[in-house]
Design a protein around this motif. Structure first.
Motif, PDB file in Angstrom:
ATOM      1  N   ALA A  65      -2.839   4.083   1.025  1.00 56.73           N
ATOM      2  CA  ALA A  65      -3.850   3.146   0.536  1.00 56.73           C
ATOM      3  C   ALA A  65      -4.614   2.557   1.716  1.00 56.73           C
ATOM      4  CB  ALA A  65      -3.189   2.036  -0.268  1.00 56.73           C
ATOM      5  N   ARG A 114       0.485 -10.647  -0.883  1.00 60.60           N
ATOM      6  CA  ARG A 114       1.937 -10.742  -0.715  1.00 60.60           C
ATOM      7  C   ARG A 114       2.326 -12.117  -0.168  1.00 60.60           C
ATOM      8  NH1 ARG A 114       3.432  -4.851   2.035  1.00 60.60           N
ATOM      9  NH2 ARG A 114       2.700  -3.545   0.305  1.00 60.60           N
ATOM     10  N   SER A 146      -7.603   4.809   4.084  1.00 58.50           N
ATOM     11  CA  SER A 146      -7.268   5.395   2.784  1.00 58.50           C
ATOM     12  C   SER A 146      -7.385   6.913   2.883  1.00 58.50           C
ATOM     13  CB  SER A 146      -8.207   4.856   1.704  1.00 58.50           C
ATOM     14  OG  SER A 146      -9.557   5.131   2.023  1.00 58.50           O
ATOM     15  N   THR A 166      -1.362  -0.370   2.777  1.00 58.49           N
ATOM     16  CA  THR A 166      -0.658  -1.414   2.033  1.00 58.49           C
ATOM     17  C   THR A 166       0.428  -0.877   1.114  1.00 58.49           C
ATOM     18  OG1 THR A 166      -2.428  -1.345   0.365  1.00 58.49           O
ATOM     19  CG2 THR A 166      -2.611  -3.018   2.101  1.00 58.49           C
ATOM     20  N   ASN A 167       0.483   0.440   0.895  1.00 54.09           N
ATOM     21  CA  ASN A 167       1.515   0.999   0.021  1.00 54.09           C
ATOM     22  C   ASN A 167       2.757   1.446   0.773  1.00 54.09           C
ATOM     23  OD1 ASN A 167       0.054   3.104   1.226  1.00 54.09           O
ATOM     24  ND2 ASN A 167       0.525   4.518  -0.435  1.00 54.09           N
ATOM     25  N   ILE A 168       2.833   1.143   2.082  1.00 53.18           N
ATOM     26  CA  ILE A 168       4.033   1.424   2.863  1.00 53.18           C
ATOM     27  C   ILE A 168       4.394   0.167   3.651  1.00 53.18           C
ATOM     28  CG2 ILE A 168       3.655   3.916   3.026  1.00 53.18           C
ATOM     29  CD1 ILE A 168       2.468   3.522   5.752  1.00 53.18           C
ATOM     30  N   SER A 169       5.578   0.160   4.236  1.00 51.13           N
ATOM     31  CA  SER A 169       6.053  -1.038   4.926  1.00 51.13           C
ATOM     32  C   SER A 169       5.374  -1.207   6.282  1.00 51.13           C
ATOM     33  CB  SER A 169       7.564  -0.961   5.130  1.00 51.13           C
ATOM     34  OG  SER A 169       7.882   0.043   6.092  1.00 51.13           O
TER      35      SER A 169
END
Length: 575
Positions: A465, A205, A421, A469-472
């Motif tokens: 994840a 990112r 995870s 990494t799949n959330i803020s």
């Protein structure tokens, strides 16, 4: 180091090793009889026209061949199973050793290097073990037995063996001596490639936000090219092995046929004996060639074993007590003249820190970047150990406490909220493995995370994840706080755990925490003064030293450093 690792981790498989040795011995001896039987068939059966002798001896040859095949297959089976078990045990040993490391040892090795050592390096040593079991036993027996059997067939040609074998060994030794330094460099460059790749995956990112893809591509290309360069160099030397072996083998075969033909013409040798002698010479050279496999693997396995041994022989700077104390859980924490410095550092990170954090009270730690706030907090759960003074929990030095008893009374929310995870529920269960669904929702509500979890289609079973990494970032922090809250510990450690929250969420969260943490010790590392205004005591750090302890109002009057921090933040907010 290689010998030590093999001796230590192959010891449980002595019985299987005996099976391999015995079976390889029988199979090799059987293969040594085959050329002699073939010579008998030619000289005593084919030449004389005795078909019955050919059939009888051929049947014996078939039986010997079947024994040789059966023994070889079974030996390879036991050898492969033992080698795989050895690799499993070695990986387990590294895993448990790394699991006992403190943050100091983790920082010394680095995650990419530890991953390489537990995968690629173990694989290299494991492959060597497999080749040893399948070839090392057979090769010396084949060489010695082949020489003896060749002497039985014809003494006059044995000088060819005396020339061919040392010549091949000299060539192999020369190539191996050129490969060893390259393998050592190669493992280090594999670490570098893993490091660069890991950084790019984790920081994708940031890379895209700053449009640094071309730069990162060049950085990976450089690391990849350096690895390729040394791999090509080593590969060139490795590729010289088989041509060298085949050259010596073919020249030796031509020489046997040439000089053997003169001996047959002179009546000093039979045709069958010549064929048998040629077969034995090929077997001897094949044994040398099989040994070259070991020579190919040995340099790299030796380097890998050194790297594995470095991990296994590194003792953690945090040593757990054998008979640790378990005081009555209250949650009182006292720092007594605490100092901490990294080995070899010119200046300590912390110097002479003393204060007490009591149950039912909130202690905040504030200071400029690099003041040692997070390091101070990490001394409580023994992520590091003090180098001076002591940290006491409930009146007992943490170095003398039972580790599980210490960790069980602590709920830590690290500066970088890390999620594993799995699912929301599985991450909460890290805090309390037997937590009910109601307890999970209650912890999420306290951490101001219930709303966004309920909005997810799967709720508590929503996938998370690796690293979250799949959330803020704010959602990660709130889930990490919920993970600590759900266990209801005696001590809460918040390491700048509200930095990703907006002011309103921060206020609601601290309000919700009050009844839960009312009887617990709360220590907060903070950057924002707003977060710690209501703390019972604030510890101000500067350059690793305590420059003020008191409430917000007291410090404004007595601590210039704190006053400066407050004023700087007020100016930022005003602007």
């Amino acid at each position: 180091m290689l010998i030590q690792i093999l001796r230590r981790h192959l010891q449980p498989y002595r019985r299987e090793m005996v099976y391999v040795v015995v079976l390889q011995l029988i199979g090799t001896i059987a293969s040594l009889f085959l050329p002699s039987l073939n010579a008998d068939i030619i000289d005593n059966g084919v030449v004389t026209g005795d078909t019955a002798y050919v059939i009888r001896t051929g049947a014996v040859m078939l039986g010997v061949a079947l024994v040789q095949i059966a023994c070889t297959i079974t030996a390879v089976y036991f050898g492969a199973r033992t080698a795989m078990a050895f690799g499993r045990d070695l990986r387990t040993a590294i895993f448990h050793r790394v699991g006992a490391f403190s943050a100091q040892e983790m920082g010394h090795f680095g995650a990419p290097s530890l991953i390489t050592r537990n995968t690629n390096d173990v694989q290299q040593v494991q492959m060597l073990v497999l080749m040893v079991f399948t070839m090392l036993v057979a090769s010396p027996v084949m060489m010695v037995g082949g020489i003896i059997m060749a002497l039985r067939e014809d003494v006059g040609l044995t000088w060819l063996v005396a020339v061919a074998v040392p010549l091949l060994m000299a060539i192999v030794g020369f190539i191996v001596s050129r490969m060893l330094p390259g393998f050592r460099i190669m493992q280090g460059r594999i670490d570098k490639v893993n490091q660069v790749l890991r950084e790019q995956l984790w920081g994708i990112r940031v890379i895209r936000a700053f449009v640094r893809e071309p730069h990162e591509t060049r950085r990976f290309d450089v690391a990849n090219a350096e690895l390729t360069e040394v791999a090509v160099t080593v590969g060139r030397w490795m590729s010289a092995f088989f041509p060298a072996v085949m050259l010596v083998m073919n020249l030796s075969s031509v020489a046997v046929l040439w000089f053997g033909g003169f001996r047959i013409e002179a009546g000093l040798m039979e045709v069958g004996s010549l064929i048998a002698f040629l077969s034995y010479l090929i077997q001897i050279l094949m044994a040398v060639m099989m040994s070259t496999f070991l020579f190919v693997l040995l340099p790299r396995a030796s380097v890998s074993a050194d790297r594995i041994g470095e991990v296994l022989e590194t003792e953690s700077s945090v040593v757990l007590p054998l008979d640790g104390l378990t005081p009555e859980p209250r949650g009182e924490i006292e720092f007594r003249g605490v100092g901490f410095g990294y080995p070899g550092a010119e200046h300590p990170v912390l110097t002479d820190i003393s204060f007490v954090a009591r149950p039912g009270r909130t202690t905040a730690i504030i200071g400029s970047t690099g003041a040692g706030k997070s390091t101070l907090l990490n001394l409580i759960p023994r992520l590091f150990d003090v180098t001076a003074g002591s940290v006491e929990v409930d009146g007992v030095d943490v170095r003398q406490m039972e580790a599980e008893a210490l960790w069980a009374r602590i709920g830590l929310v690290p500066q970088k909220a890390y999620l594993f995870s799995g699912t929301v529920a599985s991450n909460l269960l890290y805090g309390k493995p037997d937590a009910t669904e109601d307890e999970m929702w209650e912890a999420l509500e306290i951490a101001q995370a219930r709303d966004f979890v309920e909005a997810l289609p799967e709720g508590l079973e929503a996938p998370i994840a690796q690293g979250g990494t799949n959330i803020s970032g704010g959602q990660r922090q709130r889930l990490a706080i919920a993970r600590a809250v759900i266990r209801r510990p005696e001590v809460y450690l918040f390491d700048d755990s509200f930095s990703a929250l907006d002011v309103a969420t921060d206020a609601r969260l601290r309000l919700a925490l009050e009844p839960v943490t009312g009887h617990s010790t709360v220590i907060i590392v903070a950057q924002r003064v707003f977060t710690i205004l209501d703390a019972d005591q604030i510890v101000v750090l500067e350059n690793g030293r305590t420059v003020g302890i008191g409430t917000h109002a007291q410090l404004l009057e007595t601590c210039p450093t704190y006053e400066e921090i407050v004023e700087s933040q007020l100016k930022v907010e005003a602007s």
